[in-house]
Design an enzyme around this catalytic site. Sequence first.
Site, PDB file in Angstrom:
ATOM      1  N   LYS A 237      35.873  42.300  40.878  1.00  0.00           N
ATOM      2  CA  LYS A 237      34.798  41.437  41.390  1.00  0.00           C
ATOM      3  C   LYS A 237      34.161  40.668  40.214  1.00  0.00           C
ATOM      4  O   LYS A 237      34.404  41.439  39.028  1.00  0.00           O
ATOM      5  CB  LYS A 237      33.616  42.172  42.446  1.00  0.00           C
ATOM      6  CG  LYS A 237      34.143  42.762  43.590  1.00  0.00           C
ATOM      7  CD  LYS A 237      32.746  43.045  44.246  1.00  0.00           C
ATOM      8  CE  LYS A 237      33.190  43.376  45.743  1.00  0.00           C
ATOM      9  NZ  LYS A 237      31.793  43.922  46.438  1.00  0.00           N
ATOM     10  N   LYS A 256      43.353  36.286  43.587  1.00  0.00           N
ATOM     11  CA  LYS A 256      41.908  36.018  43.241  1.00  0.00           C
ATOM     12  C   LYS A 256      41.296  35.168  44.174  1.00  0.00           C
ATOM     13  O   LYS A 256      41.721  33.750  44.425  1.00  0.00           O
ATOM     14  CB  LYS A 256      41.819  35.318  41.955  1.00  0.00           C
ATOM     15  CG  LYS A 256      40.635  35.222  41.151  1.00  0.00           C
ATOM     16  CD  LYS A 256      40.878  34.594  39.665  1.00  0.00           C
ATOM     17  CE  LYS A 256      39.524  34.375  38.965  1.00  0.00           C
ATOM     18  NZ  LYS A 256      39.822  33.976  37.526  1.00  0.00           N
ATOM     19  N   ASP A 357      36.760  31.530  26.899  1.00  0.00           N
ATOM     20  CA  ASP A 357      36.220  32.614  27.381  1.00  0.00           C
ATOM     21  C   ASP A 357      37.037  33.785  27.124  1.00  0.00           C
ATOM     22  O   ASP A 357      37.207  34.613  28.080  1.00  0.00           O
ATOM     23  CB  ASP A 357      35.680  32.618  29.011  1.00  0.00           C
ATOM     24  CG  ASP A 357      34.812  33.301  29.486  1.00  0.00           C
ATOM     25  OD1 ASP A 357      34.135  34.063  28.782  1.00  0.00           O
ATOM     26  OD2 ASP A 357      34.857  33.692  30.584  1.00  0.00           O
TER      27      ASP A 357
END
Length: 527
Positions: A237, A256, A357
Amino acid sequence: MTRPRYPNFGTALIFLSVAQLSTGLKCVCQLCANNTCETGADGACWNSVMLIDGKEEAVKSCLSPSEMKGQVFCYSSRNVSKRNCCFTDFCNNETLHLHPELNERRGKDQPLEGVRIINDDLTFMVWRHTARAEKRPTAGASWGRLELAAVILVPSCLLCVGILLGVCTVQGQCCLYGKARKHDVEEALDDQTLMSPDKCLKDLIFDMSTSGSGSGLPLLVQRTIARTIVLQEIIGKGRFGEVWRGRWRGEDVAVKIFSSRDERSWFREAEIYQTIMLRHENILGFIAADNKDNGSWTQLWLVSEYHEHGSLFDYLNRYTVSVDGMVVLALSIASGLAHLHMEIIGTQGKPAIAHRDLKSKNILVKKNSTAVIADLGLAVKHDSITNTIDIPANHRVGTKRYMAPEILDDTINMSSFESFKRADIYSLGLVFWELARRCSVRGIYEDYQLPYYDMVPSDPSVEDMKKVVCDQKLRPNIPNQWQSCEALRVMGKIMRECWYATAAARLTALRIKKTLSQVTVIKDVKD
């Protein structure tokens, strides 16, 4: 009094419309800088509206010609979402509603199909011109024959040109699209018409990768795969939603699932993964993107290869690695990042991409103990011709613990693509630190820890990180015992050169890849 004649009026409109389709369009774009984007030839403007908690939320952007060949982005679900593609400058600036005039004209019993695909683009333009004509206030006198002829004949001529253009451009796919559009929007497509039943995912992806495009499977094939996947279990999650393990033709895939509120992230990640020539052994293998509507809410799916070891974060928490294993993992991560950062020039080229990221949770470990870089939802692309950066308008800003100093103190040059690449390198150094701590040398290794675990709280704020990284100029500790192992010594040196406060002094991903390759070569020679 005789009326003036305009013998070339219809012909001029036809050529004007055809010329407009052959050049790029300017569109309203909420995902771009200056709220404007420009498509390539045969591209389209995209407008989407979804019903969330009783309120309509809209997203506007550009679509490339490759995205126009399927119904993932132009497809409109009944009563839940409306997605339109249009073909004039800034045409997506208009407000869409879930029950537009077009639906009323089609009749209450007919489902809303959304805008037609590429071979009917001129038909869509005809509808727009006709609708506008109907809304004009009429003058006191009735229309003359010339005006009536123009209203009737011009759309008919445009329709004929659209049909001829569609036959020329998609002649090999007309039958396929015809069959697909006969199905109800909620019925599964017949994948037997698209692909051989004895082909596995690797075969399909290999066929498409070697066909020349390098940008992945056709969108109709993606939709067919996504709608025949059976979800098995939830495996993760995040802020975006959930990750499931699914099965397709006996093979495991990762699904996803984005929440409908995060449509921008889903659209962005699907767009990045389908960049031409992006596919690489150290980039997560993209399979399909689809929006699935159950009549009351919409799921946004992103289907990729499944890796049972999970993320590097999970892997390092469970296992230690040998010196060889550390070098192999580090080299594969550097190779994936080098491929992302590299621009491939040519007609089938690839733009340079920065991840934004990079962290251990966004890197997956394969069965063969190499790694792949995943989660490209925040990535940015660089257009070297116009020297512009495609920065998404997204509320996600990356992970604070891994942010480079120039991001923390807000001194990064957002107009320079090199700035984003150098910020990735800083994050890569932190990932290498996590990996090296778990390297077992003669049975000696460190417990797993996140970077700066001993300097900031478990959920640090930007101010927490700025104080440590920018003000105090601290970096994770590199133990002295690493000097006794050649590979760990090299890893420590690479880390320090990734963490420089001055971004321009940091190593490049390609330089890191070459250095780690030499470590492997030296070891092979000694063996």
